[in-house]
Design a protein around this motif. Structure first.
Motif, short mmCIF file in Angstrom:
data_model
loop_
_atom_site.label_atom_id
_atom_site.label_comp_id
_atom_site.label_asym_id
_atom_site.label_seq_id
_atom_site.Cartn_x
_atom_site.Cartn_y
_atom_site.Cartn_z
N GLY A 1 0.81 -1.21 0.00
CA GLY A 1 0.00 0.00 0.00
C GLY A 1 0.84 1.26 0.00
N ALA A 2 1.99 1.19 0.67
CA ALA A 2 2.87 2.35 0.71
C ALA A 2 3.39 2.69 -0.69
N GLU A 3 3.72 1.66 -1.47
CA GLU A 3 4.21 1.94 -2.82
C GLU A 3 3.12 2.60 -3.67
N LYS B 1 -1.19 -5.03 -9.75
CA LYS B 1 -1.47 -6.36 -10.29
C LYS B 1 -2.65 -7.03 -9.57
N ASN B 2 -2.84 -6.66 -8.29
CA ASN B 2 -3.90 -7.26 -7.46
C ASN B 2 -4.67 -6.14 -6.75
N PRO B 3 -5.47 -5.37 -7.48
CA PRO B 3 -6.09 -4.16 -6.91
C PRO B 3 -7.04 -4.39 -5.74
N SER B 4 -7.54 -5.61 -5.58
CA SER B 4 -8.47 -5.87 -4.48
C SER B 4 -7.77 -6.31 -3.20
N ALA B 5 -6.45 -6.44 -3.24
CA ALA B 5 -5.70 -6.87 -2.05
C ALA B 5 -5.67 -5.75 -1.01
N ARG B 6 -5.41 -6.13 0.22
CA ARG B 6 -5.38 -5.17 1.34
C ARG B 6 -4.16 -4.26 1.21
N SER B 7 -4.39 -2.94 1.43
CA SER B 7 -3.29 -1.99 1.28
C SER B 7 -2.39 -1.95 2.50
#
Length: 219
Positions: A60-62, A198-204
């Motif tokens: 999420g930081a990136e 690449k995985n927009p639904s993943a937790r930030s």
């Protein structure tokens, strides 16, 4: 007792005798940035500068930085520890000393380093010590790893500014952000680079304090 010992290990920097040996060669990573196809490791134009920050889980930081005007490249990796060329699994043992970090290569004519610091402080909680919310461990600590004395001075001033903002908002916790100059940034494995693209639904993983950075201040 086992749970207490496990928690203490995760939140305490390793002793010299515990440090994992690592390896002499770099681990494999992506060749190009997933968003803009630029070479992840450069070479970069001499006008560009580099910032390295850690603020919990690095995915999420990136994403926080990669779309900023003036940012050339972002990459995730490991910084602030002792083990050379660590793997992700080694970092997560807490026995390398590294934090999950983001490297930001930017054009100072378009984006001021101090503006990056402002975004850094207000986008996570820098008073959490060796954690960010439920993400617990030395590898999730808040840190600013500087490249020269100028960045070091700006980082310390920004920490003082945001500490005053937290106090003004009624927060009693103090800033625990580690601020120091380092020489090494180790790129993380390819699948971690631009992971949320690449995985927009993943937790930030980002957990802001809710207190805005006073950008009108001189930092």
């Amino acid at each position: 007792m086992f749970l207490i010992d496990m928690f203490n290990r995760k939140t305490t920097m390793p002793a010299p005798a515990e440090i994992l040996p690592g390896r002499p060669g770099e681990i494999a990573t992506a060749q190009d940035h997933a968003l803009n196809a630029r070479p992840l490791k450069g070479p970069f134009d001499e006008r560009l500068e580099t910032a390295i920050v850690a603020m919990g889980q690095f995915w999420g930081a990136e994403r926080l930085f990669w779309n900023l005007d003036g940012v050339e490249i972002t990459a995730v990796g490991y910084a602030g520890g002792t083990t050379p060329n660590p793997t992700h699994q080694e970092v997560l043992t807490g026995l390398t000393g590294h934090a999950q970090a983001v490297k930001i290569v930017f054009d100072p004519a378009k984006l001021d380093y101090r503006d990056l610091l402002a975004l850094f402080f207000e986008s996570h909680d820098p008073s959490q010590g060796m954690r960010q919310g439920s993400d617990i461990g030395t590898f999730f600590r808040s840190a600013i790893f500087t490249s020269d004395d100028g960045q070091l001075a700006h980082a310390r001033a920004a920490a003082d500014t945001y500490g005053s903002a937290l106090s003004g908002a009624g927060r009693e916790a103090r800033i625990t952000t580690e601020i120091r100059t380092i020489d090494a940034f180790y790129y993380a494995e390819a699948h971690h680079q631009q992971y949320l693209f690449k995985n927009p639904s993943a937790r930030s993983g980002l957990k802001p304090s809710g207190v805005a950075f006073p950008r009108s201040s001189e930092i």
